[in-house]
Motif scaffolding. Structure first.
Motif, PDB file in Angstrom:
ATOM      1  N   PHE A  87       0.829  -1.212   0.000  1.00 16.39           N
ATOM      2  CA  PHE A  87       0.000   0.000   0.000  1.00 16.39           C
ATOM      3  C   PHE A  87       0.860   1.257   0.000  1.00 16.39           C
ATOM      4  O   PHE A  87       1.871   1.329   0.699  1.00 16.39           O
ATOM      5  CB  PHE A  87      -0.877   0.062   1.250  1.00 16.39           C
ATOM      6  N   ASN A 103      10.623   1.282   9.797  1.00 18.86           N
ATOM      7  CA  ASN A 103       9.420   1.472   8.998  1.00 18.86           C
ATOM      8  C   ASN A 103       9.297   0.412   7.915  1.00 18.86           C
ATOM      9  O   ASN A 103       8.235  -0.159   7.708  1.00 18.86           O
ATOM     10  CB  ASN A 103       9.455   2.853   8.337  1.00 18.86           C
ATOM     11  N   SER A 105      10.747  -2.442   7.849  1.00 21.15           N
ATOM     12  CA  SER A 105      10.742  -3.797   8.399  1.00 21.15           C
ATOM     13  C   SER A 105       9.340  -4.254   8.829  1.00 21.15           C
ATOM     14  O   SER A 105       9.073  -5.457   8.922  1.00 21.15           O
ATOM     15  CB  SER A 105      11.724  -3.836   9.564  1.00 21.15           C
ATOM     16  N   LEU A 106       8.442  -3.289   9.061  1.00 23.14           N
ATOM     17  CA  LEU A 106       7.109  -3.640   9.592  1.00 23.14           C
ATOM     18  C   LEU A 106       6.356  -4.699   8.775  1.00 23.14           C
ATOM     19  O   LEU A 106       5.883  -5.686   9.349  1.00 23.14           O
ATOM     20  CB  LEU A 106       6.273  -2.356   9.751  1.00 23.14           C
ATOM     21  N   ARG A 154       8.604   0.473   1.787  1.00 22.36           N
ATOM     22  CA  ARG A 154       7.806  -0.335   2.704  1.00 22.36           C
ATOM     23  C   ARG A 154       6.805  -1.191   1.917  1.00 22.36           C
ATOM     24  O   ARG A 154       6.539  -2.328   2.280  1.00 22.36           O
ATOM     25  CB  ARG A 154       7.073   0.580   3.685  1.00 22.36           C
TER      26      ARG A 154
ATOM     27  N   MET B   1       2.459 -12.367  13.363  1.00 20.06           N
ATOM     28  CA  MET B   1       3.612 -11.562  13.798  1.00 20.06           C
ATOM     29  C   MET B   1       4.291 -12.233  14.990  1.00 20.06           C
ATOM     30  O   MET B   1       3.625 -12.787  15.869  1.00 20.06           O
ATOM     31  CB  MET B   1       3.120 -10.172  14.193  1.00 20.06           C
ATOM     32  N   ARG B   9       8.407  -3.744  19.422  1.00 17.23           N
ATOM     33  CA  ARG B   9       7.647  -2.559  18.995  1.00 17.23           C
ATOM     34  C   ARG B   9       6.965  -1.907  20.186  1.00 17.23           C
ATOM     35  O   ARG B   9       6.881  -0.688  20.269  1.00 17.23           O
ATOM     36  CB  ARG B   9       6.622  -2.948  17.927  1.00 17.23           C
ATOM     37  N   ARG B  12       9.489   0.021  22.034  1.00 15.57           N
ATOM     38  CA  ARG B  12       9.892   1.202  21.284  1.00 15.57           C
ATOM     39  C   ARG B  12       8.865   2.322  21.424  1.00 15.57           C
ATOM     40  O   ARG B  12       9.214   3.473  21.649  1.00 15.57           O
ATOM     41  CB  ARG B  12      10.052   0.815  19.816  1.00 15.57           C
ATOM     42  N   LEU B 331      -1.727  -3.255   6.558  1.00 21.49           N
ATOM     43  CA  LEU B 331      -0.625  -4.073   6.075  1.00 21.49           C
ATOM     44  C   LEU B 331      -0.811  -5.539   6.427  1.00 21.49           C
ATOM     45  O   LEU B 331       0.064  -6.359   6.162  1.00 21.49           O
ATOM     46  CB  LEU B 331       0.698  -3.567   6.650  1.00 21.49           C
TER      47      LEU B 331
END
Lengths: 233, 426
Positions: A87, A103, A105-106, A154, B1, B9, B12, B331
């Motif tokens: 996206f 960023n 790597s997400l 990304r 995940m 995360r 962080r 995502l």
């Protein structure tokens, strides 16, 4: 191949009901670059959401590589998006407080990619958008064009077969916008990934193989430069 | 995940809002501090009590008395068995010589020594003044603090005195007193009309003791003789009185290798009230546990308050990061993973708070221990606050769980966010 079959989407109920998509049908071959062209409120964003599995139209089918994603469970749709789709958004949506590489790597983390191959892939993606030397910078310190290039990195890091770009150059000046366009089209050509750009910018749309004009939730026309048949609907 | 990725995360995004994270953690830290200190005080108190009990008792030892009537209101029925009556209502049943024989016959009993209730007129020696005296029986199980001589194999003609008597009786040093003779003068209690018959019992000083900080018998005027010597004086003192041969209590020593509790059960079956050293300890422990429970209650209250803090912080965090959540979901991040991300952030807050609170409690506790021991004049080397690694770990883990619990509602809100709505937010 993406086959959209008779999808309709209605928001709201009864008197306040609003039909955002009305019986939309079309087909996109693999590796094509497609522009979904329309004014704001035409239903182009809703169409993109339906095609990417973010939204579920009430009727119709969205068949991607032979699989109707509307019949999948949420979990499977999430996985489909994580593995097959990239996206890009008008306002980038990069995480400013994270580093550039975090960023990128997400999507790999979401798709459960092994630790060992992540770094390589992140660096390859950053390299292809010319941001490798910024990998340890914070994303908020980047310029607008750099942010969108980061967003492209990304989007492509997990080698998606389809990339959705929602007004990718809408917040950029023409020079940086052109660079972003180049990156998108070159990825489309080199990797054979389907590129679907949602835009109201006719100039950008003209650079695509297929242009789908959408108005008031209906398809007005589909121009296919490759077949030049310009099917009217 | 992967769980590791979510944890990273979560950590962080907490680092991104340091001030908020630390302030929220501090709230839970107050609870951790209180609970850790309470647990340490409880552990220290129990240890101290155990030290006291083991210094004063033998684990093979039982305190035996007659089972007493519990209901003590209204006139009490007269019983012919020996008893001491107070004002017609309250009467304490005593052990007769027959009872002592019965107890001695119980299997597993090594010895029975009645608590001889004798009164000595005074203690003196040649050329010294007369001093009031109260005689107790030497007990091998107790840890006396000998500064001269010792009480091992105390003979029936020997005596152990506390340091202050030595000075009062004119000895230059405790060492000099060893082997010297002192006199105990006992009168016949049966001679109500003066002049009473009286007799002098002479003993050789076998040992001198100083105050033992862990001992119940902390007063400085202690005279100890063997049970047999005590009986000799008791016989002279009490023969002819109505209470002669009856005792308030007796000390029973169980044979080595015999479980003291089986002896206790047998004595209870015979109708006696037997208490072991452990029973005594558990009474003290119960008291300490109640106090500790109250303190932990205050800590729990602080934790409860901080729970609302965590919920609040996490709700705000979800609102602030609507866009980020929307992106992650677009995502392809699963609902469950989004929920986990926020629960793990709460877990981090809990861990930080627990670690800060417990750590601070340990630092303060360890620094304060010498001071506390000094103020309460506890013996040297006794710490009233004992930090056990296990209980500190349990506190921290417990707070992590509580925090995760507090994070559930905000996490659910995050997981439920519609990515389309979230990404529309500009």
């Amino acid at each position: 191949m993406i086959e959209i079959k008779h999808i309709s989407k209605t928001y709201g109920k009864k008197e306040s009901a609003f039909e955002a998509l009305k019986d939309v049908t079309f087909t996109i071959p693999d590796g094509a670059s497609v522009a979904i062209l329309g004014k704001s409120g035409s239903g182009k964003s809703t169409l993109m959401h339906a095609m990417s599995g973010l939204d579920r139209p009430q009727t119709g089918e969205v068949v991607i590589d032979g699989q109707n994603i509307l019949t999948l469970k949420d979990k499977q749709v999430d996985r489909f998006r994580a593995e097959k789709i990239g996206f890009i958004f008008q306002s980038f949506f990069v995480q400013g407080n994270e580093t550039v590489s975090d960023n990128v790597s997400l999507p790999l983390e979401i798709a459960n990619v092994a630790f060992s191959s992540r770094r390589k892939r992140v660096e390859a993606a950053l390299d292809s958008v010319d941001l490798l030397e910024k990998k340890n910078n914070r994303a908020k310190d980047l310029s607008g064009g750099q942010k969108q290039r980061l967003a492209i990195a990304r989007a492509i890091v997990n080698n998606p077969s389809i990339i959705f770009a929602d007004e990718p150059t809408g917040n950029l000046d023409s020079v940086t916008g052109a660079k972003v366009e180049d990156l998108l089209f070159s990825y489309n050509k080199n990797k054979g990934a389907t590129l679907i750009i949602v835009t109201h910018d006719a100039d950008l749309g003209a650079k695509c193989d297929i242009i789908i004009h959408i108005k008031d939730g209906k398809i007005e026309s589909i121009d296919n430069k490759k077949t030049r048949d310009g099917a009217k609907r | 995940m992967k769980f590791v990725d979510i944890t990273k995360r979560a950590g962080r995004s907490l680092r991104e809002s340091k001030a908020r994270t630390i302030l929220t953690s501090l709230a839970i830290g107050v609870g951790a501090f209180t609970i850790t200190l309470s647990l340490a005080a409880g552990a220290g108190g129990r240890q101290y009590a155990a030290d006291i009990v083991s210094a004063n008792t033998n684990k093979q030892e039982l305190q035996v008395s007659q089972k007493q009537e519990s209901a003590l209101s209204g006139p009490q029925e007269y019983s012919d068995s020996p008893s001491v009556t107070f004002g017609g209502r309250f009467s304490v049943k005593q052990l007769s010589s027959a009872d002592i024989d019965k107890i001695a016959a119980v299997s597993g009993v090594k010895s029975v020594s009645p608590a001889y209730n004798l009164s000595v007129k005074y203690i003196t020696r040649v050329g010294a003044k007369k001093y009031n005296a109260s005689v107790s029986q030497y007990n091998n199980a107790m840890s006396y603090n000998f500064i001269a001589g010792n009480g091992k194999n105390l003979a029936d003609d020997e005596i152990v005195l506390s340091k202050d008597y030595i000075t009062a009786l004119g000895f230059k040093s405790p060492q000099e007193a060893i082997g010297q003779t002192v006199d105990l003068v006992v009168a016949r209690a049966a001679d109500i009309v003066p002049p009473q018959d009286q007799k002098t019992f002479s003993y050789k000083i076998a040992g001198v003791i100083d105050q033992n900080e862990l001992s119940f018998a902390s007063n400085q005027t202690v005279i100890l003789v063997t049970p047999a010597a005590a009986k000799t004086m008791y016989d002279y003192n009490q023969t002819g009185t109505t209470t002669y041969g009856n005792y308030l209590a007796a000390v029973v020593i169980a044979k080595d290798g015999v479980d003291v509790n089986t002896v206790k059960d047998q004595l209870n079956k015979l109708g006696y009230d037997a208490q072991t050293a452990q029973d005594l300890m558990s009474t003290i422990f119960q008291f300490i546990n109640v106090l500790q429970g109250i303190l932990i209650g205050f800590g729990a209250l602080a934790v409860l308050t901080s729970v609302f803090g965590i919920i609040n912080t996490q709700y705000i965090s979800v609102l602030e990061r609507t866009q980020q959540i929307g992106l992650m979901k677009a995502l392809g991040m699963r609902r469950r993973d989004v929920g986990r991300l926020f629960k793990l952030e709460a877990a981090w807050i809990g861990f930080l708070g627990g670690a800060i609170g417990a750590g601070l409690a340990m630092v303060v506790g360890l620094a304060a221990n010498p001071w506390i021991s000094n103020v309460l004049s506890l013996p040297k080397g006794t710490d009233l606050l004992i930090f056990q690694p296990l209980s500190v770990t349990v506190v921290i883990v417990g707070l992590i769980l509580v925090s995760v619990g507090a994070g559930i509602l905000p996490a659910r809100k995050a997981a439920k966010l519609d990515p389309i709505e979230a990404l529309r937010t500009e």
